[in-house]
Design a protein around this motif. Sequence first.
Motif, PDB file in Angstrom:
ATOM      1  N   SER A  64     -17.234 104.279 -78.454  1.00  0.00           N
ATOM      2  CA  SER A  64     -17.197 102.883 -78.913  1.00  0.00           C
ATOM      3  C   SER A  64     -18.611 102.419 -79.228  1.00  0.00           C
ATOM      4  CB  SER A  64     -16.570 101.979 -77.843  1.00  0.00           C
ATOM      5  OG  SER A  64     -16.426 100.659 -78.330  1.00  0.00           O
ATOM      6  N   ASN A  84     -12.221  98.563 -83.678  1.00  0.00           N
ATOM      7  CA  ASN A  84     -12.784  97.299 -84.085  1.00  0.00           C
ATOM      8  C   ASN A  84     -12.983  97.230 -85.601  1.00  0.00           C
ATOM      9  OD1 ASN A  84     -13.284  96.300 -81.307  1.00  0.00           O
ATOM     10  ND2 ASN A  84     -14.546  98.117 -81.218  1.00  0.00           N
ATOM     11  N   ARG A 144     -16.549  97.091 -89.944  1.00  0.00           N
ATOM     12  CA  ARG A 144     -17.746  97.190 -89.100  1.00  0.00           C
ATOM     13  C   ARG A 144     -18.352  98.587 -89.251  1.00  0.00           C
ATOM     14  NH1 ARG A 144     -14.343  93.972 -85.475  1.00  0.00           N
ATOM     15  NH2 ARG A 144     -15.251  91.885 -85.268  1.00  0.00           N
ATOM     16  N   SER A 159     -21.417 105.733 -76.651  1.00  0.00           N
ATOM     17  CA  SER A 159     -21.320 106.715 -77.727  1.00  0.00           C
ATOM     18  C   SER A 159     -21.439 108.113 -77.137  1.00  0.00           C
ATOM     19  CB  SER A 159     -22.433 106.482 -78.755  1.00  0.00           C
ATOM     20  OG  SER A 159     -22.254 105.246 -79.408  1.00  0.00           O
ATOM     21  N   TRP A 173     -22.960  94.478 -76.149  1.00  0.00           N
ATOM     22  CA  TRP A 173     -21.702  95.114 -76.526  1.00  0.00           C
ATOM     23  C   TRP A 173     -21.367  96.211 -75.507  1.00  0.00           C
ATOM     24  CZ3 TRP A 173     -17.535  94.316 -79.171  1.00  0.00           C
ATOM     25  CH2 TRP A 173     -16.657  95.367 -79.400  1.00  0.00           C
ATOM     26  N   ASN A 206     -25.302 105.232 -85.241  1.00  0.00           N
ATOM     27  CA  ASN A 206     -26.294 104.556 -84.397  1.00  0.00           C
ATOM     28  C   ASN A 206     -26.549 105.437 -83.182  1.00  0.00           C
ATOM     29  OD1 ASN A 206     -26.714 101.754 -85.656  1.00  0.00           O
ATOM     30  ND2 ASN A 206     -24.493 101.998 -85.661  1.00  0.00           N
ATOM     31  N   SER A 266     -21.962 100.765 -81.408  1.00  0.00           N
ATOM     32  CA  SER A 266     -22.352  99.510 -82.068  1.00  0.00           C
ATOM     33  C   SER A 266     -23.754  99.707 -82.614  1.00  0.00           C
ATOM     34  CB  SER A 266     -22.338  98.339 -81.075  1.00  0.00           C
ATOM     35  OG  SER A 266     -23.399  98.462 -80.132  1.00  0.00           O
ATOM     36  N   THR A 267     -24.213  98.734 -83.358  1.00  0.00           N
ATOM     37  CA  THR A 267     -25.600  98.765 -83.798  1.00  0.00           C
ATOM     38  C   THR A 267     -26.518  98.530 -82.596  1.00  0.00           C
ATOM     39  OG1 THR A 267     -25.393  96.429 -84.370  1.00  0.00           O
ATOM     40  CG2 THR A 267     -25.113  98.032 -86.158  1.00  0.00           C
ATOM     41  N   ASN A 290     -14.241 102.125 -86.402  1.00  0.00           N
ATOM     42  CA  ASN A 290     -14.730 100.806 -86.854  1.00  0.00           C
ATOM     43  C   ASN A 290     -14.829 100.674 -88.373  1.00  0.00           C
ATOM     44  OD1 ASN A 290     -15.119 100.511 -84.070  1.00  0.00           O
ATOM     45  ND2 ASN A 290     -17.291 100.981 -84.202  1.00  0.00           N
ATOM     46  N   GLU A 338     -21.076  99.500 -90.269  1.00  0.00           N
ATOM     47  CA  GLU A 338     -22.465  99.653 -89.814  1.00  0.00           C
ATOM     48  C   GLU A 338     -22.508 100.086 -88.340  1.00  0.00           C
ATOM     49  OE1 GLU A 338     -21.420  95.271 -89.115  1.00  0.00           O
ATOM     50  OE2 GLU A 338     -20.988  96.850 -90.600  1.00  0.00           O
ATOM     51  N   TRP A 339     -21.385  99.961 -87.629  1.00  0.00           N
ATOM     52  CA  TRP A 339     -21.317 100.425 -86.246  1.00  0.00           C
ATOM     53  C   TRP A 339     -21.063 101.933 -86.186  1.00  0.00           C
ATOM     54  CZ3 TRP A 339     -18.256  96.551 -82.671  1.00  0.00           C
ATOM     55  CH2 TRP A 339     -18.807  95.270 -82.804  1.00  0.00           C
ATOM     56  N   GLU A 340     -20.234 102.442 -87.106  1.00  0.00           N
ATOM     57  CA  GLU A 340     -19.957 103.881 -87.160  1.00  0.00           C
ATOM     58  C   GLU A 340     -19.444 104.246 -88.546  1.00  0.00           C
ATOM     59  OE1 GLU A 340     -20.775 106.916 -86.502  1.00  0.00           O
ATOM     60  OE2 GLU A 340     -20.284 106.834 -84.376  1.00  0.00           O
TER      61      GLU A 340
END
Length: 444
Positions: A312, A97, A70, A331, A327, A402, A314-315, A66, A72-74
Amino acid sequence: MDVNLVLRSTRVITPEGTRAASIAVSGGTIAGVLPYDAEVPAGARLEDVGDDVVLPGLVDTHVHVNDPGRTEWEGFWTATRAAAAGGITTLLDMPLNSLPPTTTVEHLRIKQDVARTKAHIDVGFWGGALPDNVKDLRPLFDAGVFGFKCFLSPSGVDEFPQLDQEQLAASLAEIAGFDGLMIVHAEDPHHLAAAPQKAGEKYADFLASRPRDAENTAIDNLINQARRLNARVHVLHLSSSDALPLIRAAKAEGVKITVESCPHFLTLTAEEVPDGATEFKCCPPIREASNQDALWEGLADGTIDCIVSDHSPSTADLKTPDFASAWGGISSLQLGLPAIWTEARRRGHDLTDVVRWMSAAPAALAGLERKGAIEAGRDADFAVLDPEATFTVDPAELEHRNRVTAYAGKTLHGVVTSTWLRGERIADRGTLAEPTGRLLERNN
């Protein structure tokens, strides 16, 4: 060759089996697998790990980093730290993503520039196949991507639209022309649209919204296209065991198809998912225990080729209690090896099976000839595992950006005590070295 390191263990997993051995390393390459008590060459450092098992570093060909866009997701820094802590020495990044997605050579170069100084392990890249980028596929292939990902149903992000059957045929024909590989998220959009869609916290309602028929139909259509075009295809994250007979028959016929599944489908079951626990949400979904049993049978007989994470993240705020809007993604990058080993040992498999599924087969899928085995001429990439040790998953101790995971609180077998990349220790009982990973390109 000047040997600078000898890694010794009573249990080394090689293509010929598990044995006591000393692995000689020269310049980041395995120079030879020697008898256990072989004399250490002058000037070489001996690292004796005792009875811990030395595996070839794992290869994870399905990771959503990401980054950029993105992050902040990873992100490459955290993803590759988590991978190193979990015994993974090579990963391939999915074309989404991130923003931009990896769908042109320009976008690939942007992603490579971001990853270059952040990679704790070796990193390669998949390209993406979209309805409007057939012209970009050959240039991306020539620029070094390992193949191309497409979706047959909505991807979840607007910048990466799905292919219909006509568009899939056009992309497959182009890719087959240069013997590339298409990797496919195979769920049929018509079956998904016809399934009951209910918002709310009930996992049973979410499971009903992603029926097995959606996977089965999409895979059947993919097999037909691959057969007609003589194209190489790979089914991503298989969750429906009903598709196994189709895949088995296609392989027997000579269709160029390979298949992966993921730790969450092989270790978690629908029956154990609490309502509102959207850390378990992924697409396709975690299915019933009986389905899981059949997936393990598919692994045992070779219908399923490999196991990769489909990490995959996300926050945390995107994992709302509503399964319809949360989402979808699990993880597991740091936890895949112990999760699979825990279940594999319970089912009577050994670590040579795990190495085949999680190192050798993914390396072969991507054409990574220097990865995936402990033998002379390969990169000196190793995961050192205490297979008898257990630990309880504490999200706070994970390296993921996250720390939301479906494995929280689970007790797993197998502690990765160290990870080695080209003969250098990059992880040592939770302590990570500075980044030394390289960016990989196809056939390079």
